[in-house]
Design an enzyme around this catalytic site. Sequence first.
Site, short mmCIF file in Angstrom:
data_model
loop_
_atom_site.label_atom_id
_atom_site.label_comp_id
_atom_site.label_asym_id
_atom_site.label_seq_id
_atom_site.Cartn_x
_atom_site.Cartn_y
_atom_site.Cartn_z
N ASP A 48 137.53 122.98 32.43
CA ASP A 48 136.68 123.73 33.38
C ASP A 48 137.54 124.70 34.20
OD1 ASP A 48 134.62 124.62 34.96
OD2 ASP A 48 134.53 122.81 36.22
N HIS A 71 117.79 93.05 1.40
CA HIS A 71 117.04 91.90 1.91
C HIS A 71 115.76 92.39 2.59
CE1 HIS A 71 116.23 89.24 5.53
NE2 HIS A 71 116.09 88.37 4.53
N ASN A 72 114.65 91.68 2.36
CA ASN A 72 113.37 92.07 2.96
C ASN A 72 113.18 93.59 2.91
OD1 ASN A 72 112.94 89.39 3.46
ND2 ASN A 72 112.99 89.53 5.69
N GLU A 76 113.73 93.11 -2.65
CA GLU A 76 113.00 91.86 -2.40
C GLU A 76 111.53 92.14 -2.10
OE1 GLU A 76 113.34 87.76 0.26
OE2 GLU A 76 114.58 89.50 0.80
N GLU A 125 109.63 86.57 -3.74
CA GLU A 125 109.44 85.35 -2.96
C GLU A 125 107.94 85.13 -2.93
OE1 GLU A 125 110.58 83.51 1.35
OE2 GLU A 125 112.05 84.69 0.24
N HIS A 173 106.51 90.10 6.03
CA HIS A 173 107.35 88.97 6.43
C HIS A 173 106.46 87.87 6.98
CE1 HIS A 173 111.32 87.60 8.54
NE2 HIS A 173 111.06 86.93 7.44
N GLU A 216 126.82 115.15 30.35
CA GLU A 216 126.56 115.51 28.95
C GLU A 216 127.81 115.32 28.10
OE1 GLU A 216 122.98 118.81 29.48
OE2 GLU A 216 125.07 119.46 29.61
N ASP A 260 108.33 89.91 -0.65
CA ASP A 260 107.74 88.68 -0.12
C ASP A 260 106.23 88.77 -0.30
OD1 ASP A 260 110.21 87.89 0.62
OD2 ASP A 260 109.87 87.90 2.78
N LYS A 316 113.12 88.32 -10.80
CA LYS A 316 113.74 87.08 -10.31
C LYS A 316 112.66 86.27 -9.61
CE LYS A 316 116.60 85.32 -6.60
NZ LYS A 316 115.45 84.75 -5.90
N SER A 320 119.71 80.99 -4.37
CA SER A 320 119.86 81.86 -3.21
C SER A 320 120.44 81.03 -2.07
CB SER A 320 118.51 82.44 -2.79
OG SER A 320 118.04 83.36 -3.76
N ASP A 338 120.90 124.58 27.83
CA ASP A 338 121.32 125.79 28.55
C ASP A 338 122.66 126.32 28.05
OD1 ASP A 338 122.98 123.81 29.44
OD2 ASP A 338 122.67 124.19 31.59
N LYS A 348 110.40 82.04 -9.74
CA LYS A 348 110.23 80.70 -10.31
C LYS A 348 109.74 80.79 -11.75
CE LYS A 348 111.37 78.20 -6.74
NZ LYS A 348 112.48 77.22 -6.80
N ASP A 402 123.57 118.48 24.82
CA ASP A 402 123.11 119.50 25.78
C ASP A 402 121.62 119.30 26.03
OD1 ASP A 402 122.79 121.69 27.37
OD2 ASP A 402 123.02 123.17 25.76
N LYS A 456 125.42 124.95 28.18
CA LYS A 456 126.49 124.52 29.07
C LYS A 456 126.59 123.00 28.98
CE LYS A 456 125.60 128.26 32.38
NZ LYS A 456 125.24 128.58 33.78
#
Length: 637
Positions: free
Chosen positions: A186, A307-308, A337, A386, A352, A161, A339, A435, A515, A154, A437, A150, A156
Amino acid sequence: MEANGTAGKMGLEGDSDLQFLLIGGVLLKIRSNSWKKSRFFRLQEDCKTIWHESQRLFKKNQSFSVDDIDSVRMGRQSEGLNKHTHPNDEERCFSIIFKGRKRNLDLMACSNDEAKQWVNGLNKIINNLRNLSRQQKSEHWIINCMRKADKNADNKMTLKELKHFLRQINVECDDTYAEDIFKKCDKSNSGTLEGAEIEHFYDLLTHREEIDVIYGNYAHTEGQMSANDLLDFLLNEQREQATMNDALKLIEKHEIDETAKQKKHMTKDGFLMYLHTEDGSILNPAHKRVYQDMSQPLNHYYISSSHNTYLMEDQLRGPSSTEAYIKALMKSCRCVELDCWDGANGEPVIYHGYTLTSKVLFRDVIKAVKEYAFKTSDYPVILSLENHCSVEQQKLMAHHMVAILGDALVTKPLGNTVPASFPSPEELKGKFIIKGKRMNKLEAAFTNNNTVEEDTVSEEDEAADCTENGQKTKSKKSKMKLAKELSDLVVYCKSVHFSGFEHAKDNQAFYEMSSFKESKAFNLADTSANAFMHHNMDKLSRIYPAGSRTDSSNYNPVPMWNVGCQIVALNFQTPHKEMHINQGRFLPNGFCGYILKPEFQRSLSSQFNPNTPTEGPWGKKKVFHVMVRHLKSSTCP
């Protein structure tokens, strides 16, 4: 008054906090150090809508539904309030956190007491709405969608709508159908629906023909369901291990017609009431708590993974925020994660890489993770790093994690001997696992020959795989220097390059994991499903979306679970079909973020025969006939 009637229904009539919200008051809306505006906020008389002033030229008044609120946080707990307010104002601040991608509303009250009343009042309304019965929730959701459709408020509904409303509730229909249902309702031929006409439209919309069919198939006693008829339904239709006593209890609990209840019968209305409660839910009520064996090795579980995690929106220009971590963790995500890149002033940042996404301090993310990691689940959280930082900033990363996470951070294997398998989620309760290296094998943690200050390791992971979306790429054979301080924090999740299943079987330790980008993982699942599943019986695998998904869309996680992959990472900020599947997968077992994999994915000695031809890696194919009982959408409660 409408407000008193609504408050009475919610059990809040005469509540001082609710009355305070209905009167309303001035709050300071905060977006930055320079953008702080006073606005008048008030709870509408429906007790479901918050109205507030706006200085927009064409929208002086704005409102939002209480149903759109995810949570209300007292204090300077949002990223914005933490940056743009003084610590002395802690008790005057609060944040309204919305569902989905809508920006937080950071507010400051005139006094500590007023802030408490706003927070207490809003939480009472939110809790009452969440405690509605399933039928009440469905009605509330549909009415809320009607209100949003709506546009001019109003009371209605025009044909335009109506079409907007049908799209909101995911009812796919052509214009002819929409026009037909509009004309049918109606009665006044006014070109709009109002009052009783909207009620008629609602009745037409919510009439469930399939329920009539099911009820008719089992109502064999005077046009109603006897206890015996209901038992037949439970045994044959629902496949429940039910008894006559169970059927009688359901009639006593859900039947609303006293005459029928005395006869031990269930009318169609009583049957509908039963279907709209937990007793008729597809989710077994016993599975709302942790019911699975949590003492098995970590790799025996599917793990809810993001993820990210730092991104609030798309992958190229959207904001990075600690709020994204909080939202994921509050959904029981157990692998997030980070980065990590060199930042200004020697402080590492998260964003990112090679994109226009904003940056957030690594230190702030670790603080947020520490604060919210175990609010919805006690089971371990994996921090998937990462790492693209210089050695100096890697050392600072290690320092921040040790200093902030403290004893909750796993810095060495559990026990006094070199482990041969993963510890269990139960053993790792309340712990953080890194997690990333590692310079050497885990055995080095039990010797004194671990004195190298830094070393060179391969850098592959996602930054090396961003070739599908035009981003800057890096060679998969590129090398990076790794600081000993950061390396030593990697215990049970050492990242290694994947060189094939046979190579992994012969050369990788249990804690060495790979991964896989989406395309490679799906190809392996199609061509080497059994080998993939055997690999995951003693090692962890992480899957992440393709770099081409710049809109933060997701892949279907089911094929990855079917081959036993544990860390199937999705973009949690995108509430579409794939995330609904993910949330449904992790809803049982207390919504703790861990689901025990089926036995044939955990043990070669199980009855499953991986060499059986034509059956695929998940056994014989079965066909399920499903009748959808509830209307759902991404905005449905």
